[in-house]
Structure formats: structure tokens, C-alpha cells
Design a protein around this motif. Structure first.
Motif, PDB file in Angstrom:
ATOM      1  N   TRP A  60       0.800  -1.227   0.000  1.00 48.88           N
ATOM      2  CA  TRP A  60       0.000   0.000   0.000  1.00 48.88           C
ATOM      3  C   TRP A  60       0.831   1.276   0.000  1.00 48.88           C
ATOM      4  O   TRP A  60       0.325   2.345   0.306  1.00 48.88           O
ATOM      5  N   ASN A 125       7.227   5.991  10.439  1.00 51.24           N
ATOM      6  CA  ASN A 125       6.307   4.985   9.874  1.00 51.24           C
ATOM      7  C   ASN A 125       4.909   5.241  10.411  1.00 51.24           C
ATOM      8  O   ASN A 125       4.710   6.094  11.283  1.00 51.24           O
ATOM      9  N   GLY A 126       3.951   4.482   9.902  1.00 47.27           N
ATOM     10  CA  GLY A 126       2.559   4.725  10.277  1.00 47.27           C
ATOM     11  C   GLY A 126       2.313   4.558  11.766  1.00 47.27           C
ATOM     12  O   GLY A 126       1.579   5.347  12.380  1.00 47.27           O
ATOM     13  N   SER A 127       2.934   3.548  12.360  1.00 46.29           N
ATOM     14  CA  SER A 127       2.710   3.301  13.791  1.00 46.29           C
ATOM     15  C   SER A 127       3.213   4.478  14.630  1.00 46.29           C
ATOM     16  O   SER A 127       2.542   4.912  15.566  1.00 46.29           O
ATOM     17  N   TYR A 159      -7.237  -0.534  12.883  1.00 45.46           N
ATOM     18  CA  TYR A 159      -5.825  -0.923  12.912  1.00 45.46           C
ATOM     19  C   TYR A 159      -4.990   0.338  12.723  1.00 45.46           C
ATOM     20  O   TYR A 159      -5.176   1.077  11.753  1.00 45.46           O
ATOM     21  N   HIS A 160      -4.071   0.560  13.664  1.00 43.91           N
ATOM     22  CA  HIS A 160      -3.271   1.780  13.606  1.00 43.91           C
ATOM     23  C   HIS A 160      -1.779   1.510  13.729  1.00 43.91           C
ATOM     24  O   HIS A 160      -1.005   2.435  13.935  1.00 43.91           O
ATOM     25  N   GLY A 161      -1.393   0.233  13.643  1.00 44.22           N
ATOM     26  CA  GLY A 161       0.025  -0.078  13.708  1.00 44.22           C
ATOM     27  C   GLY A 161       0.336  -1.036  14.842  1.00 44.22           C
ATOM     28  O   GLY A 161      -0.557  -1.464  15.586  1.00 44.22           O
ATOM     29  N   GLU A 231      -9.747   5.528  11.299  1.00 38.45           N
ATOM     30  CA  GLU A 231      -9.237   5.477   9.925  1.00 38.45           C
ATOM     31  C   GLU A 231     -10.395   5.976   9.063  1.00 38.45           C
ATOM     32  O   GLU A 231     -11.377   5.250   8.895  1.00 38.45           O
ATOM     33  N   ASP A 265      -6.353   8.803  11.183  1.00 38.43           N
ATOM     34  CA  ASP A 265      -5.190   8.037  10.737  1.00 38.43           C
ATOM     35  C   ASP A 265      -5.373   7.772   9.235  1.00 38.43           C
ATOM     36  O   ASP A 265      -6.095   6.882   8.829  1.00 38.43           O
ATOM     37  N   VAL A 267      -2.957   6.944   7.253  1.00 37.95           N
ATOM     38  CA  VAL A 267      -1.741   6.243   6.812  1.00 37.95           C
ATOM     39  C   VAL A 267      -2.032   5.394   5.567  1.00 37.95           C
ATOM     40  O   VAL A 267      -1.242   5.372   4.617  1.00 37.95           O
ATOM     41  N   ALA A 268      -3.167   4.717   5.554  1.00 41.01           N
ATOM     42  CA  ALA A 268      -3.505   3.882   4.394  1.00 41.01           C
ATOM     43  C   ALA A 268      -4.288   4.656   3.338  1.00 41.01           C
ATOM     44  O   ALA A 268      -4.170   4.391   2.144  1.00 41.01           O
ATOM     45  N   LYS A 294       3.021   5.709   4.638  1.00 35.77           N
ATOM     46  CA  LYS A 294       2.920   4.845   3.458  1.00 35.77           C
ATOM     47  C   LYS A 294       3.223   5.560   2.131  1.00 35.77           C
ATOM     48  O   LYS A 294       4.361   5.619   1.718  1.00 35.77           O
TER      49      LYS A 294
HETATM   50  C1  PLP Z   1      -4.333   2.901   8.914  1.00 34.63           C
HETATM   51  C2  PLP Z   1      -2.967   2.437   9.315  1.00 34.63           C
HETATM   52  N1  PLP Z   1      -2.346   3.056  10.320  1.00 34.63           N
HETATM   53  C3  PLP Z   1      -1.096   2.702  10.708  1.00 34.63           C
HETATM   54  C4  PLP Z   1      -0.442   1.674  10.073  1.00 34.63           C
HETATM   55  C5  PLP Z   1       0.940   1.277  10.515  1.00 34.63           C
HETATM   56  O1  PLP Z   1       1.860   1.684   9.575  1.00 34.63           O
HETATM   57  P1  PLP Z   1       3.351   1.072   9.584  1.00 34.63           P
HETATM   58  O2  PLP Z   1       3.213  -0.334   9.130  1.00 34.63           O
HETATM   59  O3  PLP Z   1       4.091   1.933   8.626  1.00 34.63           O
HETATM   60  O4  PLP Z   1       3.863   1.181  10.975  1.00 34.63           O
HETATM   61  C6  PLP Z   1      -1.058   1.004   9.013  1.00 34.63           C
HETATM   62  C7  PLP Z   1      -0.373  -0.095   8.329  1.00 34.63           C
HETATM   63  O5  PLP Z   1      -0.938  -0.852   7.593  1.00 34.63           O
HETATM   64  C8  PLP Z   1      -2.364   1.392   8.637  1.00 34.63           C
HETATM   65  O6  PLP Z   1      -3.006   0.787   7.641  1.00 34.63           O
END
Ligand code: PLP
Length: 459
Positions: A60, A125-127, A159-161, A231, A265, A267-268, A294
Motif C-alpha cells: 500500500w 512509519n505509520g505506527s 488498525y493503527h500499527g 481510519e 489516521d 496512513v492507508a 505509506k
Molecule cells: C491505517 C494504518 N495506520 C497505521 C499503520 C501502521 O503503519 P506502519 O506499518 O508503517 O507502521 C497502518 C499499516 O498498515 C495502517 O493501515
């Protein structure tokens, strides 16, 4: 060493030394791993020279395709200047230019809406983008004198990491259960997963019963809740759950009503994935804090940002001795190479008219998924922009799922590999998330291979 001997050595060494993420290594050790050596456009090549269509954008992250000349050159040019310098106590040029660009981008996306996102906090990173958001929201309320606001409200299937804070606001049982004793307690509201509504309702007749559940938690605990963490529009790793229209706006209104921050969030979903630059644009709302990662560097380098409103930023200003400083930072925060890649990647959106060109691609997804919906074991199909999902079920009448141990999603993914397509499922959900630049021809091919693979596995 001959080429084939070197390949055998790599296969052996991978199994000997690497512990792969989210992977049952016992299975991995018995499989023939695919080792990627090269990428171009929407394709990646393995060490035997076989090319695969990258149907999940290398997890992604890839928006504009692999090996984009503009980004290659931006990184090379930055290499000639400096690869890394810290943001702790120093500035660096690409991080400043990128922050300015990102604020310009959010200003354009959200125009006159409030609050204005005006500050950029970098991480990797996303987390970590989510960890930063959670800590920022927590400390914000302390500075506002509302020390009781220590908890968070988030959604089931969120899901946020994988870091502890990000897991605490997440809720994907299979990933998080084992770590439960480590996590801090948070409030959880029902997910608007209409195909499997946990409240047993049907949308839109339910008039958002799930939002009313969220409201009752907020009404009872608003003096404890620092932020609602979501999300927006698509809950990704929880099963690509696409929200019904109006639900996101409803959350924004509840956050205002109950005086809590909204953390989006993205991230995705950020950087065009859902058809808009940011998913929040679909419902004309702005969060107080927004997490991005991402797609930000087109998958070139790890980088994340947490954007915050000026009101939040201002709450952290004070005399040195007041200890209002935001005590958070990473060694690679604001890495110049990553920021240079991100600047070049953002520039491609205008040049390629990426978002405009998505319109006919979304139409193809719509058409092809409508066809797939007819298949005997396809329970639900859902999509937004260029993220799509096919949920496979054992029994279409009752929606009874395949047992996760059957690895039905993986069986489909392995089948697709034989036809030169790489996908990665989420349990029984087949995820379709190619680079946004995929051609119409390749997208049609991707959808056909997935359909054929589903038929071949499920009959
Ligand atoms: C919405 C969302 N937040 C956070 C994350 C975590 O990102 P990372 O894998 O870069 O730590 C993800 C990963 O898939 C995600 O989809």
C-alpha cells in the motif's frame, strides 16, 4: 558463483537469517520464497526474472509506480548534499520544504474548513505517526488543565500499527489478542461494518445506530476521552471496511459536541488512495490531528508525519521551566533523503493528474466487482477510489465465513501468483490496491486474474 548458485544461496540465506513480519515462519521455511530484485512501473521482478503485477502496491505504499525517474533523481541529488541530519535542535532543507508543501496541500484540500492543520511533526512509519498523535492529544489536555482526559475512543476492527500505543487504539483480534495485557485501556465503539453489522441492523434504515452507540460512550465519558481515533472512510487492515456516507461527518460532529479531539489516521487512505488526496475530503471534515505515511515517499523511504492544528501546537508553548515541551522524537525524524523523495512524489500528482485519472479506473473496479459479486463464495465486495476488497464466505446465504485456518485468502493469492499477480489477503478478504498509476489494461488484467483465482480456489 554462477547466477543460479547465487539465487540458491539467497533463498537459503533468507530462510537462515530473516524473521519475516506477520509471517508464520514454519510455513515460510517450507515454501519457495519470492525474492524481488527489481521494479518498474506497476511490476516487480523476482530473482528468476519473472515479472509480477504489484496488486498491493508493495504493501500500500507505492502510488506512482516503481522507479519513478523524478524521485530517483531527487534522492540522488540529495545524496550529493547530505543523507541525514537530526531535527533535534537543527533544521534541514528538505524537511522544511516538505512541511511547507504538506501544509499547502492540506490547505488546498480542506480550503476554508476548520481547524486548519498548520504544523508538521515528523516520524518514520505509520505506527509512530499514530503514537505521536496519541501522546500529543494526551499532553494537549494536560496543558489545557483537563488532566482527566487520559483515555481514547476508537473503533472495533480499527488498525493503527504495531507499537504498543497504536495497538491500544486498534482492535483486530487476531493481531492484538496476545498482547492485550500490555495495552492501555481504551473505549471501543462499533465499526460501521454494514455487511456484518454487530448491532444486527441494516444501513441506511438503521440511521447510524453505531454512531448512537459512540455518542452514548462519549456522553458518559467525555471528561475522560482525549481523542477519538479513526481510519476515515476505509478501515484498512481490519478488512477494508468501507464506511457508509455520512458516518465520518457524524463522528466529527460528535467530537465537537463532546469536546474531544479527532485523530484521523490516513496512513492507508492518504495520498489519493480513495480518490481524493485525503479521505476526510469525502465528507468535508478536518480532523484536529492527521497521521500520514505509506504513500508519502511513494514507497522509497520510511517517513511519516503527524499534522496538528495551531490550537494544539499553541498549547505546548511555554517557558522552558514549564516543561510543556513535546518530549518525543526519533533518530531519523525528518530524514533529508526521505523528505526529498516525498517532495518529488507530491510533485508528480499535478504532473500526472493522478487523481483525475483515477475516475475511469474506479469505474472499472466498480464494474468488475459487480461481476465478482455473483460468484458462489463472494459474500461482499466494497471499494472506494483505488482500494477494493472481495470478502469470501463459506455460505453466501448465511454469510458464514471460511475458517481462518483454511487460509482461503492465501490460497487465492498463491493461485494469482501463478498468473503473475502479487496480492496479499487479510484473512478471507482479498485486497486489491494497485499503484494509482496502473494502466486501464493492467487493471482489467488484475481484476480478471483475481476473479479466475477465486473461481479456481472456491469453485
Ligand atoms: C491505517 C494504518 N495506520 C497505521 C499503520 C501502521 O503503519 P506502519 O506499518 O508503517 O507502521 C497502518 C499499516 O498498515 C495502517 O493501515
Amino acid at each position: 558463483m554462477s547466477d543460479i548458485d547465487y539465487i540458491r544461496h539467497l533463498e537459503h540465506a533468507d530462510k537462515e537469517y530473516i524473521w519475516h513480519p506477520f509471517t508464520q515462519m514454519k510455513d515460510w521455511l517450507e515454501e519457495n520464497p519470492i525474492i524481488i530484485t527489481e521494479g518498474r512501473d506497476c511490476f516487480v521482478k523476482d530473482c528468476y526474472g519473472k515479472w509480477y503485477l504489484d496488486g498491493v502496491s508493495s504493501l500500500w505504499v507505492n502510488i506512482h509506480g516503481h522507479r519513478r525517474k523524478e524521485i530517483d533523481e531527487a534522492v540522488k541529488s540529495q545524496l550529493d548534499k547530505i543523507s541525514h541530519s537530526t531535527l533535534l535542535g537543527l533544521g534541514n532543507v528538505p524537511s522544511i520544504e516538505l512541511a511547507e508543501k504538506l501544509i499547502g496541500l492540506t490547505d488546498a484540500a480542506f480550503s476554508d474548513l476548520q481547524p486548519r492543520l498548520s504544523r508538521v511533526f515528523y516520524s518514520d512509519n505509520g505506527s509512530t505517526a499514530v503514537e505521536v498523535a496519541v501522546k500529543m492529544a494526551f499532553q494537549y489536555w494536560i496543558h489545557r488543565g483537563k488532566n482527566g482526559k487520559k483515555s481514547f475512543l476508537s473503533l472495533k476492527n480499527g488498525y493503527h500499527g504495531d507499537t504498543v500505543g497504536a495497538m491500544s487504539v486498534g482492535n483486530v483480534e487476531i493481531f492484538h489478542n496476545v498482547f492485550q495485557p500490555l495495552l492501555f485501556k481504551t473505549f471501543k465503539a462499533p465499526s460501521p461494518y454494514c455487511y456484518r453489522c454487530e448491532l444486527g441492523k441494516t444501513c441506511p434504515e438503521c440511521s447510524f445506530a453505531c454512531l448512537r452507540e459512540m455518542e452514548s460512550i462519549l456522553a458518559d465519558h467525555s471528561d475522560e476521552i482525549a481523542a477519538v481515533v479513526i481510519e476515515p472512510i476505509v478501515q484498512a487492515a481490519g478488512g477494508m471496511i468501507v464506511w457508509p456516507d455520512g458516518y465520518l461527518k457524524g463522528i466529527r460532529e460528535l467530537c465537537v459536541k463532546y469536546d474531544t479531539l479527532l485523530i484521523a489516521d490516513e496512513v492507508a487512505t492518504g495520498f489519493g488512495r480513495t480518490g481524493k488526496m485525503f479521505a476526510c475530503e469525502h465528507e468535508s471534515i478536518v480532523p484536529d490531528i492527521m497521521c500520514l505515511s505509506k504513500g508519502i515517499t511513494n514507497g522509497y523511504m520510511p517517513l511519516a508525519v503527524t499534522l496538528a492544528s495551531e490550537e494544539i501546537f499553541n498549547a505546548f508553548l511555554g517557558d522552558f521551566r514549564d516543561l510543556k515541551t513535546f518530549f518525543h522524537g526519533h533518530s531519523y525524524t525528518g530524514n533529508p533523503l526521505a523528505c526529498a523523495a516525498a517532495i518529488a512524489s507530491l510533485d508528480i500528482f499535478a504532473k500526472d493528474e493522478t487523481l483525475h485519472n483515477l475516475v475511469p479506473k474506479s469505474a472499472i473496479i466498480d464494474y468488475k466487482l459487480t461481476e465478482m459479486r455473483q460468484l458462489q463464495h463472494v459474500g461482499d465486495v466494497r471499494w472506494k477510489g483505488l482500494v477494493a476488497a472481495v470478502e469470501l464466505v463459506r455460505d453466501k446465504k448465511t454469510n458464514a465465513p471460511f475458517l481462518w485456518e483454511e487460509k482461503i485468502g492465501w490460497q487465492v493469492a498463491y493461485e494469482a501468483r501463478n498468473d503473475g499477480v502479487l496480492i496479499r489477503p487479510l484473512g478471507n478478504v482479498i485486497v486489491i490496491m494497485p499503484p494509482l498509476t496502473i494502466s486501464i489494461g493492467d487493471l482489467n488484467h488484475l481484476m480478471e486474474v483475481i476473479k479466475k483465482s477465486i473461481i479456481s480456489v472456491t469453485g
